[in-house]
Design an enzyme around this catalytic site. Structure first.
Site, short mmCIF file in Angstrom:
data_model
loop_
_atom_site.label_atom_id
_atom_site.label_comp_id
_atom_site.label_asym_id
_atom_site.label_seq_id
_atom_site.Cartn_x
_atom_site.Cartn_y
_atom_site.Cartn_z
CB CYS A 1 -0.84 0.09 1.28
SG CYS A 1 -1.87 -1.20 1.49
NE ARG B 1 -9.38 -3.18 -2.51
CZ ARG B 1 -9.23 -4.26 -2.02
NH1 ARG B 1 -9.74 -5.27 -2.57
NH2 ARG B 1 -8.53 -4.58 -1.14
P1 XMP Z 1 -0.84 -7.14 3.43
O1 XMP Z 1 0.13 -6.23 4.48
O2 XMP Z 1 -1.26 -8.22 3.94
O3 XMP Z 1 -1.94 -6.16 2.96
O4 XMP Z 1 -0.13 -7.22 2.14
C1 XMP Z 1 -3.16 -6.59 2.45
C2 XMP Z 1 -4.32 -5.41 2.52
O5 XMP Z 1 -3.71 -4.38 1.79
C3 XMP Z 1 -4.93 -3.57 1.42
N1 XMP Z 1 -4.50 -3.26 0.03
C4 XMP Z 1 -4.06 -2.11 -0.51
N2 XMP Z 1 -3.98 -1.01 0.22
N3 XMP Z 1 -3.15 -0.09 -1.63
C5 XMP Z 1 -3.58 0.29 -0.41
O6 XMP Z 1 -3.67 1.43 0.23
C6 XMP Z 1 -3.57 -1.14 -2.41
O7 XMP Z 1 -3.21 -0.85 -3.65
C7 XMP Z 1 -3.95 -2.12 -1.74
N4 XMP Z 1 -4.05 -3.48 -2.25
C8 XMP Z 1 -4.73 -4.28 -1.15
C9 XMP Z 1 -6.11 -4.60 1.45
O8 XMP Z 1 -6.72 -4.02 2.46
C10 XMP Z 1 -5.29 -5.67 1.77
O9 XMP Z 1 -6.30 -6.66 2.34
#
Ligand code: XMP
Length: 527
Positions: free
Chosen positions: A345, A440
């Site tokens: 993120c 999203r």
């Molecule tokens: P981890 O740390 O487990 O996080 O890899 C997975 C979670 O990250 C969120 N997610 C995003 N948040 N930009 C964001 O700010 C993105 O592109 C993105 N893609 C996923 C989401 O809540 C996921 O479960």
């Protein structure tokens, strides 16, 4: 048993329960590595701890871990792996609605141990062709069901016939005819197909394959004795698969809060999409957005609640008590907490918003308790210790990066300089938004090119089957419960006491001043 467990007043002033601890630190946002949990008197052995978690009515998990609805993390393969281990997978929506429904159906119809699409041969094939197939596809087996064009069973090609000396013979000359092949009708498998197949193999010594057919004698699957024996052995494992009341694996799916041409939530489309998933047996749907405390997400949740009064709904993401109350009032049962903590993120960098996870979870937990909803801590989890800290305030965790390297995650294993990797990308990365997840992040699909991405494209080291990763994570959580004297996750929440960790304290927490000779696994444990 100890006669009397001493209470030390000074300990109680340092190791604080959540209300006191987070109020004392209210001017700073804290995350997992900023805190540690106090160890407490224990009579609990890690192996005896119970990790069950009820996320909503009819949605009970045997381990509190959910795989993220991301297009490099969860499709049917991951969802099956998660549910078989007691957790839950949420199938992402960067695909057509029909394809997503098909993926849900695949999970719901998965029969553990039943090979649903066995490799078959036809009677007119030459044994030489079958040998080529075995070689090209590296099959470890040589026994094949023989079917006609309509998949009707004609017999079984025995492994001992698949030899170079028979290369010029046709399958039809060697096959064991249909009348001598052991089969079972699909409808006879009942609620516990493994037990049924196990009974069959006990009653039929010498038989090591059982073919499953439908009423028209079409091949539907194949059991092998070695699979069944392995599964029976695994059945004694502590963590049972997560199933619904019909004994099918649990499965969730993400849905988009799609808007119509006037910018309003497209009621008809959302309801149709979910109706489609419900028909396939979906157990929970998720409205995953970057900003859940917003009018559109509230509207989407309430319209789903009205159309599907009993369906568990996950909604998010939020980082405030008010956000939780808003989504709970709209009709959500499970609220996702986390804005910008994820490993891929960039929301916090791009938009300058978001709160570190432990503080966000504390604020949300208070509101969730009031509203009778549960929480999923979403993003930023890199080791089993983080999961335990999250579970002191939430009922489950959602993981993306920790699972993206598993074999069951979508995508191929890539080799770079002798090391194996899998692709992992944020749903707010440009590539993923173009593939469908723009809504999203509050953007329209056709204007994606002009917006700031809030996620990156990355690689994760390949980590093998998801069962291996989950076993390591579960082991870590169980150890922690043992240290706190907590028999289950409710007791963990009651007993958790926190203390702040300094940067030097954090360095002290990992291996230091040594040269590590063994790699550590995904849970941060030495292998
Ligand atoms: P981890 O740390 O487990 O996080 O890899 C997975 C979670 O990250 C969120 N997610 C995003 N948040 N930009 C964001 O700010 C993105 O592109 C993105 N893609 C996923 C989401 O809540 C996921 O479960």
């Amino acid at each position: 048993m100890a006669n009397k467990v001493p209470h030390n007043l000074l300990d109680q002033e340092f190791y604080l329960p959540p209300d006191q601890f987070f109020t004392a630190h209210r001017t700073v946002g804290l995350t997992y590595d900023d805190v540690t949990l106090a160890t407490l008197y224990s009579e609990i052995l890690p192996r005896d701890t119970n990790l069950q978690s009820k996320l909503a009515e009819g949605l009970e998990l045997n381990i509190p871990i959910v795989s993220a609805d991301m297009d490099t993390v969860t499709e049917s393969g991951m969802a099956i792996g998660m549910a078989l281990n007691g957790g839950l997978g949420l199938i992402h929506y960067n695909m057509t609605e029909q394809e997503q429904a098909k993926q849900v159906a695949r999970v719901k119809h998965h029969v553990h141990g039943l090979i649903q699409d066995p490799v078959t041969v036809t009677p007119d094939q030459l044994i030489g062709d079958v040998l080529t197939l075995v070689e090209q596809r590296h099959f470890q087996f040589r026994t094949f069901p023989v079917v006609d064009k309509e998949q009707k069973l004609l017999g079984l090609l025995p492994g001992h016939g698949v030899k170079p000396r028979h290369a010029k013979h046709k399958v039809s000359e060697i096959l064991t005819p249909r009348s001598q092949v052991q089969t079972i009708q699909k409808k006879e498998l009942g609620r516990d197909p493994i037990q049924r197949a196990d009974r069959f193999f006990s009653e039929n010594p010498g038989c090591d394959k059982l073919l499953v057919v439908d009423a028209e004698d079409r091949l539907c699957g194949l059991f092998t004795i070695s699979d069944i024996e392995r599964i029976i052995h695994e059945k004694n494992a502590q963590f049972k698969p997560a199933r619904d009341s019909h004994w099918r694996l649990l499965c969730g799916a993400a849905v988009s809060a799609t808007r119509d041409a006037f910018g309003e939530i497209d009621r008809k489309r959302v309801v149709n999409h979910i109706g489609f998933l419900v028909d396939r047996g979906v157990d929970v749907v998720a409205i995953s957005t970057a900003h859940g405390f917003s009018k559109g997400v509230g509207q989407a949740v309430s319209l789903i609640r009205q159309a599907f009064p009993k369906l568990p709904i996950i909604a998010g993401n939020v980082t405030s008590g008010a956000g939780v109350e808003f989504l709970a009032e709209a009709g959500a049962n499970i609220i996702k907490v986390g804005q910008g903590p994820g490993s891929i993120c960039t929301t916090r960098l791009v938009a300058g918003v978001g709160t570190p996870q432990m503080t966000a979870l504390y604020l949300c937990a208070n509101a969730a308790r009031k509203k009778g909803v549960t929480l999923l801590a979403d993003g930023g989890i890199t080791k089993s210790g983080d999961i335990v800290k999250a579970l002191t305030l939430a009922q489950g965790v959602m993981c993306g990066g920790l699972l993206a390297g598993c074999l069951e995650a979508p995508g191929e294993v890539i080799e770079i300089s002798g090391k194996l990797y899998k692709q992992y990308r944020g749903m707010g990365s440009m590539a993923a938004m173009k593939a469908g997840s723009a809504a999203r992040y509050g953007h329209a699909q056709d204007t994606v090119r002009k917006v700031a991405a809030e996620g990156i494209e990355a690689l994760k080291e390949s980590t093998g089957p998801v069962t291996r990763t989950l076993t390591q994570l579960i082991g870590g959580i169980q150890s922690s419960l043992g240290y706190l004297g907590a028999a289950n996750l409710t007791e963990l929440q009651q007993k958790a006491r926190y203390i702040r960790v300094s940067p030097a304290g954090m360095r002290e927490a990992g291996p230091h001043d040594v040269v590590e000779v063994k790699a550590r696994n995904v849970a941060g444990q030495a292998e």
